[in-house]
Design an enzyme around this catalytic site. Sequence first.
Site, PDB file in Angstrom:
ATOM      1  CE1 TYR A   1       0.997  -0.227   4.440  1.00  0.00           C
ATOM      2  CE2 TYR A   1      -0.073   2.009   4.444  1.00  0.00           C
ATOM      3  CZ  TYR A   1       0.919   1.019   5.065  1.00  0.00           C
ATOM      4  OH  TYR A   1       1.276   1.389   6.310  1.00  0.00           O
TER       5      TYR A   1
ATOM      6  CE  LYS B   1       3.009   3.425   3.290  1.00  0.00           C
ATOM      7  NZ  LYS B   1       3.107   3.365   4.675  1.00  0.00           N
TER       8      LYS B   1
ATOM      9  CD  GLU C   1       9.563   1.755  11.018  1.00  0.00           C
ATOM     10  OE1 GLU C   1       9.346   2.713  10.075  1.00  0.00           O
ATOM     11  OE2 GLU C   1       9.483   0.717  10.551  1.00  0.00           O
TER      12      GLU C   1
ATOM     13  CG  LEU D   1       8.046   2.585   5.171  1.00  0.00           C
ATOM     14  CD1 LEU D   1       7.891   1.127   4.324  1.00  0.00           C
ATOM     15  CD2 LEU D   1       6.957   3.080   5.227  1.00  0.00           C
TER      16      LEU D   1
HETATM   17  N1  PDD Z   1       2.432   5.135   7.445  1.00  0.00           N
HETATM   18  N2  PDD Z   1       7.093   3.951   9.113  1.00  0.00           N
HETATM   19  C1  PDD Z   1       6.099   3.036   9.040  1.00  0.00           C
HETATM   20  C2  PDD Z   1       6.166   1.914   9.869  1.00  0.00           C
HETATM   21  C3  PDD Z   1       4.964   3.519   8.481  1.00  0.00           C
HETATM   22  O1  PDD Z   1       3.683   2.757   8.187  1.00  0.00           O
HETATM   23  C4  PDD Z   1       5.132   4.881   7.828  1.00  0.00           C
HETATM   24  C5  PDD Z   1       3.777   5.562   7.060  1.00  0.00           C
HETATM   25  C6  PDD Z   1       5.902   5.761   8.012  1.00  0.00           C
HETATM   26  C7  PDD Z   1       6.169   6.987   7.445  1.00  0.00           C
HETATM   27  O2  PDD Z   1       6.392   6.886   6.087  1.00  0.00           O
HETATM   28  P1  PDD Z   1       5.842   8.165   5.136  1.00  0.00           P
HETATM   29  O3  PDD Z   1       6.634   9.399   5.421  1.00  0.00           O
HETATM   30  O4  PDD Z   1       6.458   7.520   3.563  1.00  0.00           O
HETATM   31  O5  PDD Z   1       4.575   8.335   5.155  1.00  0.00           O
HETATM   32  C8  PDD Z   1       7.124   5.148   8.714  1.00  0.00           C
HETATM   33  C9  PDD Z   1       1.441   5.408   6.592  1.00  0.00           C
HETATM   34  C10 PDD Z   1       1.138   6.796   6.756  1.00  0.00           C
HETATM   35  C11 PDD Z   1       0.294   4.614   7.096  1.00  0.00           C
HETATM   36  O6  PDD Z   1       0.390   3.317   7.410  1.00  0.00           O
HETATM   37  O7  PDD Z   1      -0.874   5.109   7.164  1.00  0.00           O
END
Ligand code: PDD
Length: 289
Positions: free
Chosen positions: A33, A149, A181, A205
């Site tokens: 996703y 992801k 994280e 991630l």
């Molecule tokens: N989540 N780490 C994890 C485990 C995440 O699920 C996310 C993002 C991030 C931040 O990544 P980015 O800057 O690309 O949004 C880091 C999304 C927003 C979600 O699961 O809704």
Amino acid sequence: MSSVVYLNGEYLPRSEAKLSVDERGFFFGDGVYEVTRAVDGHLFESGRHMKRLARGLRELRLEPSLSLADIEAISLELLQRNDITSGEGTVYLQITRGAAPRTHHFPPAGTPCTVFLSAQRFAVPHDKRATGVAVVTYPDIRWSRCDIKTVNLLAAVMAKQHAVDHGVFEAIFVKDGAITEGSHTNIFGVIDGELRTYPSSNLILPGITRDVVLDVARELGVPINETPFHTHHLPQLQECFLTGTTTDVMPVVSIDGVTVGDGKPGRTSMALYDALATRLYGAIPAGGR
Ligand code: PDD
């Protein structure tokens, strides 16, 4: 009015979009996703999101019939159809290995991937940024391909619920003492004036916001040290913040009930937020942070 979503080639009212019970996303979490920010009908850092998506598809050997350009076009179309052409929104995209009788191995060749996208309005958590947020630690019980992801998010669900149970904003994962994280965010600390964050690897991630923040930190001349900080470093933290598509830069002012720095959003954190906001909006938003 029900929103309009995209499912397998059709634009449909959300209430009419239906999936098979044989869906492999449902059985196995077998898919990837993306969540992309939309500001005034434009996708923020779409190129980086598409690159990460392409890599995830390759790693999991998923082969949707749509190109990345098609996906971007559908995202923009959904923003239009849902009247999110001004202000803040997010686009959610999910691609799974499709519907087929349940076997652990891949379904027969030719089984079409399930492709789903939706667009929704987004309320930016500026109020939380003004005060900073509290977080709790949680053991990093995830697998060793956190760089993909995947929609298989059970550990993140457990961790975030732990945060909710404790009345705080986020749970941050700890692996062998290192802060990796958050459940849906990346995390940075400032120690001795240096920006510290877990290095890009199979254990986190590669966040798009993390990447942009590293870019703007370089531009601002903030020293960067991509090495992990550990739980034993927490008393040394001058500042701490989370990054993510739905979080931007979010100062952390308390970890497991212990105050970070002076208990207020830090100067470096807010300078990095301002620089990120400039990229998001072209300027710091009216009405402030
Ligand atoms: N989540 N780490 C994890 C485990 C995440 O699920 C996310 C993002 C991030 C931040 O990544 P980015 O800057 O690309 O949004 C880091 C999304 C927003 C979600 O699961 O809704």
